[in-house]
Design an enzyme around this catalytic site. Structure first.
Site, mmCIF file in Angstrom:
data_model
loop_
_atom_site.group_PDB
_atom_site.id
_atom_site.type_symbol
_atom_site.label_atom_id
_atom_site.label_comp_id
_atom_site.label_asym_id
_atom_site.label_seq_id
_atom_site.Cartn_x
_atom_site.Cartn_y
_atom_site.Cartn_z
ATOM 1 N N GLU A 175 11.064 -6.865 0.840
ATOM 2 C CA GLU A 175 11.799 -5.798 1.485
ATOM 3 C C GLU A 175 10.882 -5.077 2.445
ATOM 4 O O GLU A 175 9.685 -4.994 2.236
ATOM 5 C CB GLU A 175 12.296 -4.827 0.426
ATOM 6 C CG GLU A 175 13.358 -3.919 0.945
ATOM 7 C CD GLU A 175 14.049 -3.229 -0.199
ATOM 8 O OE1 GLU A 175 13.505 -2.209 -0.648
ATOM 9 O OE2 GLU A 175 15.094 -3.697 -0.641
ATOM 10 N N CYS A 230 7.136 0.075 6.598
ATOM 11 C CA CYS A 230 6.342 -0.362 5.454
ATOM 12 C C CYS A 230 6.547 -1.862 5.266
ATOM 13 O O CYS A 230 7.666 -2.326 5.045
ATOM 14 C CB CYS A 230 6.786 0.416 4.219
ATOM 15 S SG CYS A 230 5.860 -0.042 2.750
ATOM 16 N N CYS A 249 2.725 -9.934 -6.425
ATOM 17 C CA CYS A 249 1.310 -9.575 -6.256
ATOM 18 C C CYS A 249 0.510 -10.263 -7.344
ATOM 19 O O CYS A 249 0.968 -10.362 -8.483
ATOM 20 C CB CYS A 249 1.134 -8.061 -6.355
ATOM 21 S SG CYS A 249 -0.567 -7.521 -6.038
ATOM 22 N N CYS A 292 -1.575 -4.096 -11.658
ATOM 23 C CA CYS A 292 -1.763 -2.663 -11.908
ATOM 24 C C CYS A 292 -0.680 -2.203 -12.881
ATOM 25 O O CYS A 292 0.492 -2.549 -12.718
ATOM 26 C CB CYS A 292 -1.710 -1.896 -10.596
ATOM 27 S SG CYS A 292 -2.988 -2.448 -9.452
ATOM 28 N N CYS A 334 2.546 -0.415 -11.703
ATOM 29 C CA CYS A 334 3.234 -0.963 -10.523
ATOM 30 C C CYS A 334 4.186 -2.074 -10.938
ATOM 31 O O CYS A 334 3.788 -3.015 -11.622
ATOM 32 C CB CYS A 334 2.215 -1.504 -9.528
ATOM 33 S SG CYS A 334 2.975 -2.356 -8.131
ATOM 34 N N GLY A 344 2.456 -6.692 -2.531
ATOM 35 C CA GLY A 344 1.318 -7.576 -2.359
ATOM 36 C C GLY A 344 0.009 -6.884 -2.055
ATOM 37 O O GLY A 344 -0.024 -5.720 -1.667
ATOM 38 N N GLU A 345 -1.062 -7.628 -2.247
ATOM 39 C CA GLU A 345 -2.410 -7.137 -1.952
ATOM 40 C C GLU A 345 -2.844 -7.786 -0.628
ATOM 41 O O GLU A 345 -3.185 -8.971 -0.585
ATOM 42 C CB GLU A 345 -3.364 -7.511 -3.093
ATOM 43 C CG GLU A 345 -4.836 -7.299 -2.781
ATOM 44 C CD GLU A 345 -5.168 -5.925 -2.198
ATOM 45 O OE1 GLU A 345 -4.908 -4.912 -2.850
ATOM 46 O OE2 GLU A 345 -5.703 -5.883 -1.070
ATOM 47 N N SER A 356 -3.411 -1.001 3.087
ATOM 48 C CA SER A 356 -3.711 -0.409 1.775
ATOM 49 C C SER A 356 -4.220 -1.488 0.835
ATOM 50 O O SER A 356 -3.598 -2.533 0.677
ATOM 51 C CB SER A 356 -2.451 0.229 1.202
ATOM 52 O OG SER A 356 -2.688 0.706 -0.106
ATOM 53 N N SER A 386 -6.316 2.419 -2.911
ATOM 54 C CA SER A 386 -5.573 2.896 -4.090
ATOM 55 C C SER A 386 -6.570 3.237 -5.184
ATOM 56 O O SER A 386 -6.959 2.364 -5.945
ATOM 57 C CB SER A 386 -4.619 1.801 -4.556
ATOM 58 O OG SER A 386 -3.696 1.523 -3.534
ATOM 59 N N LEU A 387 -6.963 4.481 -5.241
ATOM 60 C CA LEU A 387 -8.008 4.881 -6.190
ATOM 61 C C LEU A 387 -7.428 5.200 -7.569
ATOM 62 O O LEU A 387 -7.782 4.578 -8.561
ATOM 63 C CB LEU A 387 -8.782 6.077 -5.622
ATOM 64 C CG LEU A 387 -10.052 6.455 -6.360
ATOM 65 C CD1 LEU A 387 -11.088 5.338 -6.341
ATOM 66 C CD2 LEU A 387 -10.658 7.740 -5.774
ATOM 67 N N HIS A 388 -6.555 6.170 -7.621
ATOM 68 C CA HIS A 388 -5.733 6.504 -8.803
ATOM 69 C C HIS A 388 -6.487 7.008 -10.033
ATOM 70 O O HIS A 388 -5.860 7.490 -10.976
ATOM 71 C CB HIS A 388 -4.858 5.321 -9.231
ATOM 72 C CG HIS A 388 -4.004 4.759 -8.159
ATOM 73 N ND1 HIS A 388 -3.341 5.541 -7.245
ATOM 74 C CD2 HIS A 388 -3.695 3.474 -7.829
ATOM 75 C CE1 HIS A 388 -2.659 4.767 -6.408
ATOM 76 N NE2 HIS A 388 -2.865 3.514 -6.726
ATOM 77 N N ASN A 410 6.722 6.618 -9.222
ATOM 78 C CA ASN A 410 8.125 6.206 -9.265
ATOM 79 C C ASN A 410 8.335 5.348 -10.500
ATOM 80 O O ASN A 410 7.857 4.222 -10.551
ATOM 81 C CB ASN A 410 8.474 5.363 -8.036
ATOM 82 C CG ASN A 410 8.390 6.180 -6.778
ATOM 83 O OD1 ASN A 410 8.991 7.239 -6.672
ATOM 84 N ND2 ASN A 410 7.619 5.707 -5.818
ATOM 85 N N CYS A 452 14.781 9.652 -8.464
ATOM 86 C CA CYS A 452 13.736 9.299 -9.411
ATOM 87 C C CYS A 452 13.488 7.805 -9.548
ATOM 88 O O CYS A 452 13.160 7.324 -10.625
ATOM 89 C CB CYS A 452 14.056 9.883 -10.790
ATOM 90 S SG CYS A 452 12.995 11.287 -11.100
HETATM 91 N N1 SAH Z 1 -1.430 -3.727 -3.095
HETATM 92 C C1 SAH Z 1 -1.825 -2.687 -2.236
HETATM 93 C C2 SAH Z 1 -0.727 -2.220 -1.293
HETATM 94 C C3 SAH Z 1 0.668 -2.089 -1.839
HETATM 95 S S1 SAH Z 1 0.985 -0.832 -2.976
HETATM 96 C C4 SAH Z 1 -2.380 -1.528 -3.019
HETATM 97 O O1 SAH Z 1 -2.269 -1.536 -4.239
HETATM 98 O O2 SAH Z 1 -2.958 -0.650 -2.408
HETATM 99 C C5 SAH Z 1 1.033 0.679 -2.042
HETATM 100 C C6 SAH Z 1 0.700 1.916 -2.914
HETATM 101 O O3 SAH Z 1 1.754 2.215 -3.855
HETATM 102 C C7 SAH Z 1 -0.547 1.730 -3.741
HETATM 103 O O4 SAH Z 1 -1.369 2.876 -3.670
HETATM 104 C C8 SAH Z 1 0.005 1.557 -5.134
HETATM 105 O O5 SAH Z 1 -0.946 1.849 -6.102
HETATM 106 C C9 SAH Z 1 1.176 2.506 -5.129
HETATM 107 N N2 SAH Z 1 2.150 2.278 -6.205
HETATM 108 C C10 SAH Z 1 2.428 1.133 -6.859
HETATM 109 N N3 SAH Z 1 3.388 1.328 -7.793
HETATM 110 C C11 SAH Z 1 3.735 2.637 -7.717
HETATM 111 C C12 SAH Z 1 4.681 3.433 -8.426
HETATM 112 N N4 SAH Z 1 5.466 2.936 -9.356
HETATM 113 N N5 SAH Z 1 4.773 4.734 -8.074
HETATM 114 C C13 SAH Z 1 3.994 5.256 -7.091
HETATM 115 N N6 SAH Z 1 3.104 4.549 -6.397
HETATM 116 C C14 SAH Z 1 2.955 3.243 -6.708
HETATM 117 FE FE1 SF4 Z 2 0.999 -3.232 -7.200
HETATM 118 FE FE2 SF4 Z 2 -0.842 -2.979 -5.230
HETATM 119 FE FE3 SF4 Z 2 -1.580 -3.275 -7.793
HETATM 120 FE FE4 SF4 Z 2 -0.467 -5.305 -6.482
HETATM 121 S S1 SF4 Z 2 -2.436 -4.337 -6.035
HETATM 122 S S2 SF4 Z 2 -0.009 -4.688 -8.570
HETATM 123 S S3 SF4 Z 2 1.038 -4.230 -5.191
HETATM 124 S S4 SF4 Z 2 -0.432 -1.552 -6.905
#
Ligand code: SAH
Ligand code: SF4
Length: 413
Positions: free
Chosen positions: A129, A142, A149, A153, A156, A214-215, A246, A268-270, A345, A388
């Site tokens: 999408e 986007c 992927c 994570c 995700c 995807g990554e 990203s 994506s640090l988190h 999300n 949500c």
């Molecule tokens: N794979 C790459 C790019 C796609 S994800 C990455 O991980 O950076 C884009 C962003 O959305 C990333 O920061 C990811 O961690 C975040 N993301 C993934 N799932 C999510 C969710 N359920 N709620 C909020 N952000 C999310």
């Molecule tokens: Fe999701 Fe990005 Fe992690 Fe892949 S790398 S699982 S798209 S957050």
């Protein structure tokens, strides 16, 4: 059976951390010219009999018809001789990825579900999408780099998908072509009208973020080749300053991304501690925080005018304390950075919850007081995606794509 190799290091993969991407699709018999670089267009011209001395000039003509005018039919290419048009049409198409669904929100957010070729009939379709998020002064697209992927994570939904296949450069560019088609954003074509579209400036798509499925750094060559076409000033012309890639932290590819692509980087640090990041982003076990930040410090072209965006998903009771916020600020000291707080999300089956709004505000205040603008984006397109993160779609299978779209909502910078 051969051993699956890490796409970044060519060492054997650790199946606890990542899956291997399949190249499971059959390219169409008549390949599309859409998505080809200038060099590849010249080659295609050579293959249909255009003399070497003519190839560069003809490729330039095709380039213009493809990426400035958005031609969908060879007959539109009036500056190209009839004979050459006929030859090209015999061997090629101008096909984009097939649009199987379009949804338009009252706020102007649009998303397109795209179907890509698979290996055999009857298998689950390969679908991605692409989401368009308009604001007054910009429009952000986007874009996805893979179906699914390879990384897992834990927060995700894309990571839970089993099928993973790399998109081709053409399929990545194809997402932008489709968006431009649907918005009517081509030279000589009438633009769509509707609520929410940008009113400032003369473009509808001003920014591209590689933040869909995807990554991107695990599909490096295709993403690089695609983004160089997208950034070309004579074609789609979205400048590198307005393209953001990203990554979850594929350390060995970060320098190459800067050198060979040169777009803006988001990471994506988190989490601020390895122990927690190991759980949230399992790739951290391979490339821990210190290594990741070192690669960021050395990102080619980094300056106060070209900062790295650090993404931080707000997970209730997991990574959202005041101490986390303070540690985040300390960790990023000295790196030209922006911080993007993303409300989590939720998706069916996840055990994570989004932090409470007051918590997000408090966290963002600490980050703000340390000198970072820390935008928290309100989700867009609620009516097509539902509140949500619960898109009410025909089937549960759609939820991976919902997640993608919802994430995109939170990600525009
Ligand atoms: N794979 C790459 C790019 C796609 S994800 C990455 O991980 O950076 C884009 C962003 O959305 C990333 O920061 C990811 O961690 C975040 N993301 C993934 N799932 C999510 C969710 N359920 N709620 C909020 N952000 C999310
Ligand atoms: Fe999701 Fe990005 Fe992690 Fe892949 S790398 S699982 S798209 S957050």
């Amino acid at each position: 059976m051969s051993v699956a190799l890490d796409p970044a290091t060519a060492k054997p993969l650790d199946p606890a951390i990542e899956k291997i991407a399949l190249e499971r699709y059959v390219p169409p018999k008549k390949p599309s010219l859409v998505g080809l670089s200038r060099a590849a267009l010249a080659e295609a011209l050579g293959a249909v009999g255009v003399a070497p001395a003519q190839q560069k000039m003809r490729a330039q003509q095709l380039w213009h018809w493809l990426y400035v005018r958005g031609a969908t039919d060879f007959e539109q290419m009036t500056s190209v001789s009839k004979q050459l048009r006929r030859m090209l049409a015999e061997h090629h198409t101008l096909d984009r990825p097939q649009v199987v669904a379009e949804q338009i929100s009252v706020d102007g957010t649009r998303k397109w579900l795209l179907r890509l070729p698979g290996e055999h009939p009857g298998e689950n379709p390969h679908e991605v999408e692409c989401v368009y998020i308009p604001e007054t002064d910009r429009g952000t697209l986007c874009v996805s780099s893979q179906v699914g992927c390879t990384l897992n994570c834990s927060f995700c939904h894309t990571g839970t998908q089993r099928l993973v296949r790399n998109l081709t450069a053409g399929e990545i560019i194809g997402q932008i072509m489709v968006a431009r088609d649907r918005l009517g954003e081509w030279l000589g074509v009438e633009r769509v009208k509707g609520p929410g579209l940008p009113t400032e400036g003369d473009r509808l798509i001003t920014n591209v973020v590689m933040m869909g499925m995807g990554e991107p750094l695990y599909n490096f060559e295709a993403v690089r080749d695609a983004l160089l076409v997208v950034a070309d000033g004579d074609g789609l012309a979205i400048s590198k300053r307005r393209i953001t890639l990203s990554t979850s932290g594929v350390v060995p590819m970060i320098a190459r991304a800067g050198e060979e692509i040169g777009v803006m980087l988001a990471v994506s640090l988190h989490a601020v501690r390895d122990e927690l990041r190991d759980q949230l982003v399992p790739l951290n076990r391979k490339y821990p925080i210190a290594q990741l930040l070192e690669a960021c410090r050395n990102y080619p072209g980094l300056s106060n005018a070209r900062r790295i965006t650090f993404e931080y998903v707000m997970l209730k009771g997991v990574n959202d304390t005041d101490a986390d916020a303070k540690a985040l600020v300390r960790l990023l000291a000295g790196i030209p950075a922006k911080i993007n707080l993303i409300p989590f999300n939720p998706w069916p089956g996840t055990t994570y919850e989004c932090s409470d709004w007051e918590r997000i505000e408090k966290f963002s205040e600490i980050v703000f007081n340390a000198g970072y603008a820390s935008p928290v984006r309100t989700p867009r397109g609620r009516d097509i995606l539902a509140a949500c993160g619960q898109l009410k779609s025909a089937t549960e299978k759609l939820s991976a794509r919902e997640r993608l779209a919802l994430r995109a909502m939170a990600m525009t910078d």
